[in-house]
Design a protein around this motif. Structure first.
Motif, PDB file in Angstrom:
ATOM      1  N   VAL A   1       0.847  -1.190   0.000  1.00 45.63           N
ATOM      2  CA  VAL A   1       0.000   0.000   0.000  1.00 45.63           C
ATOM      3  C   VAL A   1       0.883   1.242   0.000  1.00 45.63           C
ATOM      4  CG1 VAL A   1      -1.823   1.278   1.176  1.00 45.63           C
ATOM      5  CG2 VAL A   1      -1.788  -1.222   1.287  1.00 45.63           C
TER       6      VAL A   1
ATOM      7  N   ARG B   1      -0.313  -7.114  -5.794  1.00 43.21           N
ATOM      8  CA  ARG B   1      -1.374  -6.124  -5.668  1.00 43.21           C
ATOM      9  C   ARG B   1      -0.781  -4.831  -5.113  1.00 43.21           C
ATOM     10  NH1 ARG B   1      -6.419  -8.708  -2.934  1.00 43.21           N
ATOM     11  NH2 ARG B   1      -6.136 -10.083  -4.733  1.00 43.21           N
TER      12      ARG B   1
ATOM     13  N   VAL C   1      -1.730  -0.923  -4.269  1.00 40.33           N
ATOM     14  CA  VAL C   1      -2.842   0.012  -4.119  1.00 40.33           C
ATOM     15  C   VAL C   1      -2.339   1.279  -3.452  1.00 40.33           C
ATOM     16  CG1 VAL C   1      -4.584  -1.806  -4.007  1.00 40.33           C
ATOM     17  CG2 VAL C   1      -3.534  -0.978  -1.910  1.00 40.33           C
ATOM     18  N   GLU C   2      -3.059   2.351  -3.655  1.00 42.49           N
ATOM     19  CA  GLU C   2      -2.740   3.621  -3.014  1.00 42.49           C
ATOM     20  C   GLU C   2      -3.914   4.055  -2.155  1.00 42.49           C
ATOM     21  OE1 GLU C   2      -0.862   6.674  -5.411  1.00 42.49           O
ATOM     22  OE2 GLU C   2      -0.577   5.245  -7.067  1.00 42.49           O
TER      23      GLU C   2
ATOM     24  N   GLN D   1      -7.101   0.054   3.758  1.00 43.01           N
ATOM     25  CA  GLN D   1      -6.831  -0.762   2.573  1.00 43.01           C
ATOM     26  C   GLN D   1      -6.456  -2.190   2.947  1.00 43.01           C
ATOM     27  OE1 GLN D   1      -7.111  -0.397  -0.638  1.00 43.01           O
ATOM     28  NE2 GLN D   1      -7.689   1.758  -0.777  1.00 43.01           N
TER      29      GLN D   1
ATOM     30  N   GLN E   1      -8.641  -5.525   1.994  1.00 44.54           N
ATOM     31  CA  GLN E   1      -8.062  -6.571   1.161  1.00 44.54           C
ATOM     32  C   GLN E   1      -8.050  -7.913   1.898  1.00 44.54           C
ATOM     33  OE1 GLN E   1      -6.946  -6.203  -2.007  1.00 44.54           O
ATOM     34  NE2 GLN E   1      -7.160  -3.983  -2.175  1.00 44.54           N
TER      35      GLN E   1
END
Length: 309
Positions: free
Chosen positions: A67, A122, A124-125, A131, A135
């Motif tokens: 992340v 994976r 993501v931001e 997050q 997930q």
């Protein structure tokens, strides 16, 4: 004064893996979807090795999650500045984080190739605690690192708390110091007959069923229907035995000593490589606060700990 007893009838003499059809690890759903949070730290590499070992043993799909969250660390550090300056700084931090993430991704993909594992990357931001928790809801197990015990309040601590209380999934926390390549041969279960402990034990069944040794350990157990029953630990031992787990039950009377410290001492005495416990906490305003035993374990853990709430 510390005393120890064992409840063995039906547990130590219960069915073993391979004794009869329907018993043992094959009869229990394995971890088929494992999520490990990664970053550019040395501790992340250790988590990945452990995650890969579990994925190989359980024939699981392994997802590496990174992340990119540049805003939260800045807010926690109290950094300020004008809008334009802050925007430029955030974009610079974001680009640096993405560059670092590319190196982590390369290492993750190489691990999948080398170990012959199915998996995915994976990236993501956003706000890391939310997050990671979101997930994790789509995995059987989430693997995180212990927040730096010498550090102040960190993003890692917020991620762990949110994962425990918002994901609905078990969390395997790997110590900040040390290298833990494989776990689950000798497991210690912290058992207080409560809801969270029952949840953690159920979530850990894929590991418990495959273990060589499982010890259910109770501290200052109370009898009766609101406690552990007539013989503390006996009922849960029989339950585990029905799943093909060879389990022993031990209890101790130790007043005036922190339960978390007792659990860690017992883990050391029995050379356990995994501790399974329920996670406790309560809401204070909008902040999740870890309870006493959980807080002690998170700060002082010397072995991987599987927690569930």
């Amino acid at each position: 004064m510390r005393s120890t007893s064992r409840a063995e009838d039906g547990a130590r003499n219960g069915p073993r893996a391979g004794d009869a059809p329907g018993w043992g690890p094959e009869a229990i759903m394995r971890f088929k979807d494992i999520l490990v949070q990664l970053d550019s730290s040395a501790q992340s590499a250790s988590r990945l090795r452990l995650a890969a070992d579990l994925a190989r043993r359980h024939e699981a799909h392994l997802t590496g999650l990174l992340v990119v969250d540049v805003m939260t660390p800045m807010l926690m550090a109290g950094d300020g500045g004008g809008g334009a300056v802050l925007g430029d700084l955030l974009e610079e931090m974001r680009q640096d984080a993405l560059a670092a993430a590319a190196k982590v991704e390369a290492g993750f993909r190489e691990t999948l190739r080398r170990e012959g594992l199915a998996g995915e990357w994976r990236l993501v931001e956003g706000f890391a605690p939310s997050q990671v928790a979101m997930q994790a809801r789509y995995a059987d197990l989430l693997i995180l690192g212990q927040p730096d015990p010498e550090g102040a309040l960190t993003n890692a601590a917020a991620v762990l708390e949110q994962a425990l209380f918002a994901s609905g999934r078990p969390v395997l926390v790997v110590p900040f110091a040390g290298d833990f390549v494989s776990i689950g041969q000798n497991i210690l279960v912290g058992w207080n007959a409560g809801r969270e402990a029952a949840r953690a034990l159920a979530d850990a069944l894929p590991l418990l069923a495959a273990a060589r040794s499982v010890t259910v350990f109770s501290i200052n157990p109370a009898g009766g229907e609101d406690g552990h029953g007539e013989e503390p630990g006996a009922d849960i031992a029989l339950h585990l035995a029905r799943h093909g787990v060879r389990v022993s039950v031990e209890r101790t009377e130790a007043r005036g000593i922190e339960p978390g410290d007792i659990l860690l001492n017992q883990a050391a005495d029995t050379m356990a490589d995994l501790l399974v416990v329920g996670a406790y906490g309560h809401s204070r305003l909008r902040e999740m606060v870890l309870g006493g035993v959980t807080r002690t374990l998170v700060r002082q853990m010397t072995l991987p700990v599987l927690m569930a709430h």
